[in-house]
Scaffold this active site. Structure first.
Site, PDB file in Angstrom:
ATOM      1  N   LYS A   1      55.842   8.453  31.703  1.00 48.71           N
ATOM      2  CA  LYS A   1      57.293   8.383  31.517  1.00 48.71           C
ATOM      3  C   LYS A   1      57.636   7.687  30.201  1.00 48.71           C
ATOM      4  CE  LYS A   1      59.526  10.191  35.019  1.00 48.71           C
ATOM      5  NZ  LYS A   1      60.590  11.182  34.801  1.00 48.71           N
TER       6      LYS A   1
ATOM      7  N   TYR B   1      51.751   6.732  35.722  1.00 48.40           N
ATOM      8  CA  TYR B   1      53.144   7.156  35.919  1.00 48.40           C
ATOM      9  C   TYR B   1      54.024   6.479  34.876  1.00 48.40           C
ATOM     10  CZ  TYR B   1      57.609   7.986  38.312  1.00 48.40           C
ATOM     11  OH  TYR B   1      58.891   8.362  38.623  1.00 48.40           O
TER      12      TYR B   1
ATOM     13  N   GLY C   1      65.807  17.652  44.430  1.00 45.08           N
ATOM     14  CA  GLY C   1      65.301  16.386  44.963  1.00 45.08           C
ATOM     15  C   GLY C   1      66.463  15.522  45.454  1.00 45.08           C
TER      16      GLY C   1
ATOM     17  N   LEU D   1      65.436  15.870  35.294  1.00 44.33           N
ATOM     18  CA  LEU D   1      64.914  15.010  36.359  1.00 44.33           C
ATOM     19  C   LEU D   1      63.566  15.483  36.884  1.00 44.33           C
ATOM     20  CD1 LEU D   1      68.096  14.442  36.398  1.00 44.33           C
ATOM     21  CD2 LEU D   1      67.804  13.898  38.803  1.00 44.33           C
TER      22      LEU D   1
ATOM     23  N   ASP E   1      63.946  24.248  39.973  1.00 42.90           N
ATOM     24  CA  ASP E   1      63.113  23.369  40.790  1.00 42.90           C
ATOM     25  C   ASP E   1      61.943  24.181  41.336  1.00 42.90           C
ATOM     26  OD1 ASP E   1      64.045  20.487  42.484  1.00 42.90           O
ATOM     27  OD2 ASP E   1      62.173  21.519  42.935  1.00 42.90           O
ATOM     28  N   ASN E   2      60.751  23.597  41.342  1.00 40.35           N
ATOM     29  CA  ASN E   2      59.601  24.324  41.903  1.00 40.35           C
ATOM     30  C   ASN E   2      59.489  24.090  43.414  1.00 40.35           C
ATOM     31  OD1 ASN E   2      58.632  21.743  42.058  1.00 40.35           O
ATOM     32  ND2 ASN E   2      56.906  22.042  40.655  1.00 40.35           N
TER      33      ASN E   2
ATOM     34  N   GLY F   1      61.062  18.623  45.866  1.00 38.95           N
ATOM     35  CA  GLY F   1      62.466  18.906  46.163  1.00 38.95           C
ATOM     36  C   GLY F   1      62.527  19.843  47.357  1.00 38.95           C
TER      37      GLY F   1
ATOM     38  N   ALA G   1      65.779  11.450  32.895  1.00 43.54           N
ATOM     39  CA  ALA G   1      65.622  10.518  34.008  1.00 43.54           C
ATOM     40  C   ALA G   1      64.268   9.814  33.908  1.00 43.54           C
ATOM     41  CB  ALA G   1      65.724  11.269  35.326  1.00 43.54           C
TER      42      ALA G   1
ATOM     43  N   ILE H   1      67.859  12.706  44.176  1.00 40.08           N
ATOM     44  CA  ILE H   1      68.854  12.371  43.146  1.00 40.08           C
ATOM     45  C   ILE H   1      69.452  13.652  42.572  1.00 40.08           C
ATOM     46  CG2 ILE H   1      69.276  11.180  40.953  1.00 40.08           C
ATOM     47  CD1 ILE H   1      66.882   9.347  41.623  1.00 40.08           C
TER      48      ILE H   1
END
Ligand code: UDP
Length: 325
Positions: free
Chosen positions: A154, A150, A11, A77, A32-33, A37, A118, A13
């Site tokens: 988180k 969201y 992604g 992340l 990463d999937n 990203g 993150a 970041i």
């Protein structure tokens, strides 16, 4: 040899974090999937023997066990990121954010690995206790408003992180404030900066939601990454959460005006009701400003790139990489 595992490492970041850690001499493994990203963000590293890409999901538990076991630090992340994604598919967002973090923390705990999680400034929700301090209030709307899932997912991850820390896991939390910079997605999905730049390039009106007086503190991704690494490398950061952001506040209307000026577009600014952008039951955060003193005092970290400079660098990058420019 320092070996970082970065979940969500392709992604905006994560890929900038990969570059920075490679420069600091780390071996880097990215999982990463590639849903949000993008391979383009990391393809310049694919030939580097110290860089490894695993194209898979963090929900693959046996794989995560193996990857975490061979890392010395985990930067976690990977998540369903951004309010727009969450509003469009709240179920998927909650499941990924909660199950994924459960897996990462449990296996890091098994092998006693250092973790940086993150998180997000969305945690503070609609609190009016400005600037937001790390130990300040969280103020959220009702659960039928999907946006708050969201923040809630988180926050549950943060609770999990602290709960594991009480059992001995060396984990830290970073709360990001509207990161932007090179590699922000041309579709503008989930980032007002990217959306305004794309609209300006296309000569379309810049769509400001509501009255445009809501504020954010936009943080250049290079600063976001420095703050993240400082957190991962400071022992005193273990068991702590940090706001990682710039504290210069700007209204969305002013952001639109700046991007208009910096791109030189002749396009107008157009006000759009929130309902039209996000559907009926949407609630926005009116002001979002970090208190940055804890990161400064404990990590010696402070965001350095001012908005005009950061936007100019982002626009220059976008001119080379966006299809319409
Ligand atoms: N926004 C806007 N126009 C757009 C996209 C977003 O006015 O085309 C507004 C959005 O309603 C919010 C702010 O810009 O008030 C920041 O939105 P973003 O999705 O970048 O991140 P958020 O801070 O909401 O997570």
């Amino acid at each position: 040899m320092k070996h970082a595992l970065i979940t969500g490492g392709s992604g905006v970041i994560g890929s900038n974090l990969s570059d920075a850690l490679l420069e600091r001499g780390y071996e880097v493994t990215v999982i990463d999937n590639l849903l949000t990203g993008r391979i383009q963000n990391i393809e310049h590293n694919l030939e580097n023997p110290k860089f490894h890409l695993i194209h898979d999901t963090i929900l693959n538990e046996p794989l995560m066990d193996e990857l975490i076991k061979s890392a010395s630090v985990v930067y976690h992340l990977a998540a369903a990121v951004g309010v727009k994604h969450i509003v469009n598919d709240p179920l998927q967002g909650i499941l990924i954010n909660v199950k994924g973090s459960e897996i990462v923390f449990a296996h890091a705990f098994k092998y006693w690995k250092r973790v940086v999680f993150a998180s997000t400034s969305e945690i503070y929700g609609r609190s009016t206790d400005i600037p937001f301090k790390e130990d300040g209030l969280r103020v959220l709307g009702p659960t039928h408003v999907d946006r708050w899932s969201y923040s809630t997912s988180k926050a549950l991850d943060e609770h999990l992180a602290f709960a594991y820390h009480h059992k001995g896991l060396p984990v830290s939390i970073v709360r990001y404030f509207n990161a932007y910079g090179p590699r922000i997605d041309e579709s503008g999905y989930g980032s007002v900066v990217a959306n305004f730049i794309s609209q300006a390039f296309r000569g379309e009106p810049l769509t400001v939601h509501g009255d445009g007086q809501q504020t954010r503190c936009f943080t250049f991704v290079g600063d976001t990454v420095r703050g993240t690494i400082a957190t991962g490398e400071h022992k005193a950061a273990i068991g702590q959460a940090f706001n990682i952001g710039n504290n210069k506040e700007i209204t969305i209307l002013e952001l639109a005006e700046r991007i208009k000026k910096l791109t030189g577009t002749t396009a107008d600014i157009k006000f759009i009701p929130y309902e039209k952008a996000y559907g009926k039951s949407y609630q926005d955060t009116r002001r979002r400003v970090p208190d940055v003193s804890k990161a400064q005092e404990m990590l010696g970290f402070r965001a350095e790139v001012d908005l005009d400079d950061g936007l100019a660098r982002t626009i220059a990058w976008a001119r080379e990489h966006y299809e319409v420019n």
